[in-house]
Design a protein around this motif. Structure first.
Motif, PDB file in Angstrom:
ATOM      1  N   LEU A   1       0.851  -1.184   0.000  1.00 42.26           N
ATOM      2  CA  LEU A   1       0.000   0.000   0.000  1.00 42.26           C
ATOM      3  C   LEU A   1       0.891   1.240   0.000  1.00 42.26           C
ATOM      4  N   GLU A   2       0.541   2.188  -0.821  1.00 43.04           N
ATOM      5  CA  GLU A   2       1.347   3.404  -0.953  1.00 43.04           C
ATOM      6  C   GLU A   2       1.604   4.086   0.388  1.00 43.04           C
ATOM      7  N   ASN A   3       0.620   4.105   1.251  1.00 41.02           N
ATOM      8  CA  ASN A   3       0.785   4.815   2.522  1.00 41.02           C
ATOM      9  C   ASN A   3       1.686   4.076   3.512  1.00 41.02           C
ATOM     10  N   LEU A   4       2.137   2.866   3.161  1.00 41.50           N
ATOM     11  CA  LEU A   4       3.064   2.135   4.029  1.00 41.50           C
ATOM     12  C   LEU A   4       4.531   2.292   3.625  1.00 41.50           C
ATOM     13  N   ILE A   5       4.777   2.829   2.447  1.00 39.36           N
ATOM     14  CA  ILE A   5       6.158   2.927   1.958  1.00 39.36           C
ATOM     15  C   ILE A   5       7.024   3.758   2.898  1.00 39.36           C
ATOM     16  N   LEU A   6       6.571   4.929   3.287  1.00 41.95           N
ATOM     17  CA  LEU A   6       7.380   5.772   4.184  1.00 41.95           C
ATOM     18  C   LEU A   6       7.607   5.106   5.535  1.00 41.95           C
ATOM     19  N   THR A   7       6.619   4.402   6.021  1.00 39.70           N
ATOM     20  CA  THR A   7       6.779   3.678   7.288  1.00 39.70           C
ATOM     21  C   THR A   7       7.891   2.647   7.170  1.00 39.70           C
ATOM     22  N   LYS A   8       7.904   1.908   6.068  1.00 37.14           N
ATOM     23  CA  LYS A   8       8.938   0.902   5.837  1.00 37.14           C
ATOM     24  C   LYS A   8      10.313   1.548   5.662  1.00 37.14           C
ATOM     25  N   ILE A   9      10.361   2.696   4.988  1.00 38.45           N
ATOM     26  CA  ILE A   9      11.631   3.414   4.820  1.00 38.45           C
ATOM     27  C   ILE A   9      12.173   3.821   6.189  1.00 38.45           C
ATOM     28  N   LYS A  10      11.323   4.412   7.005  1.00 39.04           N
ATOM     29  CA  LYS A  10      11.746   4.882   8.329  1.00 39.04           C
ATOM     30  C   LYS A  10      12.171   3.734   9.238  1.00 39.04           C
ATOM     31  N   ALA A  11      11.622   2.551   9.032  1.00 35.87           N
ATOM     32  CA  ALA A  11      11.965   1.382   9.836  1.00 35.87           C
ATOM     33  C   ALA A  11      13.197   0.646   9.288  1.00 35.87           C
TER      34      ALA A  11
END
Length: 136
Positions: free
Chosen positions: A22-32
């Motif tokens: 999901l597009e809205n999870l990409i930044l979360t994964k990047i930050k993690a």
């Protein structure tokens, strides 16, 4: 080739190639730090790998993507081996991934020491092969 963690500046590159998140999870994964990026000598992105956790306790490689012109040069192998080293350093004993039975990537994983441990059969897709590797 240089392999490192994705940064927010890699967002568009990831979004254009990873259609399984999901597009809205990409930044979360990047930050993690759960997305690796491969860059060539000129600093251009040529591949990525994204992982998560199966049962919240076993690293699970969700996606590996290498640009067509860079495939077959050992980059994917380097990327997977770096991820395995990172997971070993974090104290994990096993890593997992999966691939569809109609994809050649299953042979790639087996060459890297992954073994079949099960499968998932969905009504509208080919058999999904589940693979695991012990981190010694």
């Amino acid at each position: 080739m240089r392999i490192g963690f994705a940064t927010e500046s890699d967002y568009e590159y990831i979004k254009a190639r990873d259609k399984h998140i999901l597009e809205n999870l990409i930044l979360t994964k990047i930050k993690a730090n759960e997305i690796y990026i491969v860059r060539n000598e000129q600093g251009f992105n040529v591949g990525l790998m994204r992982y998560g956790y199966f049962w919240d306790n076993t690293p699970f490689m969700n996606l590996i993507w290498i640009e067509e012109q860079y495939r077959g040069k050992g980059i994917g192998k380097q990327l997977v081996q770096l991820w395995e080293q990172d997971m070993r350093r974090k104290g994990f004993k096993f890593v997992m991934t999966s691939t569809r039975s109609d994809e050649d990537s299953q042979h790639f994983y087996r060459k890297l020491g992954y073994r079949d441990v099960g499968c998932l059969l969905l009504e509208t897709q080919p058999l999904e092969v589940i693979l695991i590797k012990a981190l010694d």
